[in-house]
Design an enzyme around this catalytic site. Structure first.
Site, PDB file in Angstrom:
ATOM      1  N   CYS A  67       6.907   4.479   0.435  1.00 41.94           N
ATOM      2  CA  CYS A  67       5.389   5.088   0.516  1.00 41.94           C
ATOM      3  C   CYS A  67       4.537   4.177   0.786  1.00 41.94           C
ATOM      4  CB  CYS A  67       5.213   5.656  -1.100  1.00 41.94           C
ATOM      5  SG  CYS A  67       4.962   4.318  -2.150  1.00 41.94           S
ATOM      6  N   HIS A  84      -2.659   3.956  -8.272  1.00 43.09           N
ATOM      7  CA  HIS A  84      -2.507   2.716  -7.850  1.00 43.09           C
ATOM      8  C   HIS A  84      -2.688   2.385  -6.658  1.00 43.09           C
ATOM      9  CE1 HIS A  84       1.227   5.065  -6.229  1.00 43.09           C
ATOM     10  NE2 HIS A  84       0.989   4.259  -5.391  1.00 43.09           N
TER      11      HIS A  84
END
Length: 668
Positions: A182, A65
């Site tokens: 993250c 991603h």
């Protein structure tokens, strides 16, 4: 709003041998659907994200991603591999591959959908249904949540925490607050939150999670934080507002640890709480006021006053500015050393550059250094605003800093611009925004309105007076001589040595480097005095451990050897081990030596154009020999005072130095 995933973005028979091939195959489907504008550039962004940390998860899942400027709208492509593809997961290859693509300015609604999917991947029923589904359209609907595997399997919205407190009488559950984050804030953040919450339910723990992801973050109620027995921080980027958890037992791990072994983290949190007596701490902790919905500038550690938060904001700006100072200042200093002080009059190297001429190389360094210095005030202002209001503060902060440069408001103008920008953004964030506008708030409304307001304030209201004050201060520095200069040198020396790299030290240093943006003879003297004084504490302690080793423990003597190099390199923190062990003797001694050095440097008229480098940039210093004498004098004063104070301790005779236990002084 288009659907996040459609049947043409699903490949139930994905043939790929590597993660790069899998990403390309799924990205080609996105490009064919018109959701990726530049396939190769997008794949480069995916690869760059993959290089930060593998995206494979336990359970046969791969989630490559990224956020990319080449994505038109948040999009998800799904592929199922029969043989499995290695995405770096501990338990082996992944057969379920999700390629998540978010545009650089994705709105919160889309990102909420992405994060909700990421949280559902922790549900084994959901993943088993995907493995069994053969129809791309049904698989797409399943991923969208239109046909959930089981009733109640829908993901929770990010930031919403279940009420896990048990009903009925009984002992209160163990209480944990957790933060997950993250680098991109899209997948791992929410999967870690889901894994922790599920493990908390299984363990009978009241566990509340704050997800600091791309969809924003909703702060856990301060009262919940105050009552928590322990904290779990699962993150690969800095946790925002970490000071809220001060005093709590903390388990600090990477975000994937929360995904792969949440039960172990809960057990570790229990153990740390038991060791620290966290239950009693939580009962005694004062309840913090409810700050839900407030702007980031209102948050902080419990009990933090405005002065503490102001210092934090200013130090945020200074810390981001210092690398520009070091790069630009050293380049300019080297340019002067190579090409002389008239190198500033050289023509632009874009118009004339001769490879074999030293003057051209000197001009190149000077002009590059000047370019770096041009960012000092905007970077300072931008990151002061960032410290107050997070990323929305960057644009008005940089704009305000650039205006400060334009109107000659200088370093002080940058500070004011940053504070104004942060305050304006925080005020906007307090407003109640209609849902239709929320998506464009961070990328259009906040930058537009805050920049306009800050521009008006800087150009029309406060900029003029600040510029006048800045000019008066510059003229004063330029005219410093005699007693005034010496007294200023004493003050700067005391500040540099008081907290050894702490806030007071940074204030003195920032004052000095701010003058380098518009160098005068006075500002160059200030920079020289500040660097000289900052070198004294570690050098003084190194000398003391050399001449009277028996007064120091083995560990301190070893630190003393390193302190020679740290002091020579202008790293004041080299004296911290000594100050921590014996602050009442070391800090006053260091301050006395720094004051002597600062005064002598100013009296000798030493000048310095480089903001860092210590003794290694002595050839670039004006009156270099006397400058070294000033440093030596302060070093001797510090060492002599430390030895005198330590020698006056009335205790039993000290044992031989070789018998002294490591880390302990020979006399109490």
């Amino acid at each position: 709003m288009s659907q996040l995933i459609t049947a043409d973005l699903v490949d139930v028979d994905l043939f790929a041998d590597t993660k790069e091939a899998a990403a390309r195959s799924l990205a080609e489907r996105m490009a064919a659907a018109g959701r990726v504008t530049d396939l190769e550039a997008f794949l480069a962004d995916v690869a760059a994200r993959e290089a930060q940390m593998p995206t494979g998860l336990d359970g046969g899942i791969g989630i490559p991603h990224c956020r990319s400027a080449h994505v038109t709208e948040p999009t998800l492509a799904f592929g199922r591999s029969a043989d499995g593809i290695d995405f770096g997961a501990p338990d082996g290859p992944a057969d379920l591959i999700f390629l998540i693509a978010a545009p650089a300015g994705a709105d919160d609604d889309h990102l909420t959908i992405l994060s909700a999917l990421a949280r559902r991947l922790a549900d084994s029923t959901f993943t088993e249904a995907l493995r069994a589904e053969r129809d791309p359209a049904r698989a797409a609907a399943l991923i969208r949540g239109e046909t959930p595997p089981e009733a109640g399997a829908d993901a929770e919205e990010p930031g919403e925490q279940p009420d896990t407190a048990p009903a009925g009488p009984g002992p209160a559950p163990f209480r944990i607050v957790a933060v997950t984050s993250c680098p991109t804030g899209i997948a791992h953040t929410y999967m870690a939150a889901e894994a922790l919450q599920r493990a908390g339910e299984e363990e009978g723990v009241d566990l509340r999670v704050e997800t600091q992801g791309s969809a924003g973050f909703r702060r856990i109620d301060p009262a919940v934080v105050a009552a928590a027995d322990a904290v779990i921080l699962a993150h690969d980027v800095e946790v925002r507002e970490k000071a809220r958890f001060a005093g709590k037992p903390v388990v600090d791990v990477g975000v994937k640890a929360a995904i792969n072994r949440p039960a172990a983290l809960i057990a570790e949190a229990r153990e740390k709480a038991a060791q620290a007596g966290a239950g009693a701490t939580a009962e005694a902790a004062p309840k913090a006021p409810d700050t839900a919905g407030r702007a980031p500038m209102d948050e902080g550690a419990e009990g933090d006053g405005f002065g503490t938060r102001l210092r934090t904001w200013l130090m945020t700006g200074v810390s981001y500015m210092v690398p520009f100072v070091a790069a630009g200042g050293l380049l300019i200093a080297l340019a002067f050393a190579l090409g002389g002080y008239k190198i500033g009059d050289a023509p632009s190297v874009a118009e004339h550059f001769a490879w074999g001429e030293a003057a051209s190389w000197a001009a190149l360094m000077f002009q590059t250094g000047q370019a770096a210095f041009g960012f000092l005030v905007p970077v300072l202002a931008g990151f002061v605003a960032y410290g107050m209001a997070d990323r929305p503060g960057l644009v008005p902060g940089f704009v305000g800093g650039a205006i400060a440069v334009t109107i000659d408001a200088g370093f002080l103008g940058g500070l004011v611009a940053g504070l104004l920008a942060g305050a304006v953004v925080a005020a906007i964030q307090r407003l109640t925004i209609p849902p239709v506008l929320r998506g464009i708030m961070p990328v259009v409304v906040i930058p537009l309105v805050s920049s306009a307001v800050v521009g008006f304030l800087m150009f029309v209201v406060v900029g003029g007076p600040i510029a006048s004050f800045q000019k008066a201060m510059t003229d004063w520095l330029g005219g410093l001589s005699g007693t005034n200069a010496v007294l200023l040198g004493v003050l700067l020396g005391l500040m540099m040595c008081f907290d050894l790299g702490g806030p007071v030290n940074k204030v003195a240093y920032a004052f000095a480097v701010g003058g380098l943006a518009t160098p005068t003879d006075g500002s160059l003297k200030v920079m020289a005095a500040v660097m000289a004084a900052g070198m004294v504490p570690p050098l003084g302690m190194a000398l003391a451990t050399t001449v009277r080793a028996r007064l120091f423990g083995k560990a301190e003597r070893e630190n003393g050897k390193a302190a020679w190099v740290l002091g020579a390199s202008f790293i004041s923190e080299g004296a911290i081990p000594f100050a921590a062990a014996d602050p009442l003797r070391v800090i006053p001694s260091a301050m006395a030596g720094g004051a002597v050095t600062g005064a002598l440097s100013m009296a000798f008229g030493a000048t310095l154009r480089a903001p860092h480098g210590g003794l290694f940039v002595v050839p670039l210093i004006g009156n270099a020999l006397l400058y070294v004498v000033a440093i030596a004098a302060g070093t001797v004063v510090t060492a002599a005072l430390v030895v005198l104070l330590k020698s006056r301790r009335t205790v039993e005779p000290a044992p031989a130095a070789s018998d002294t236990p490591a880390g302990e002084p020979v006399s109490a």
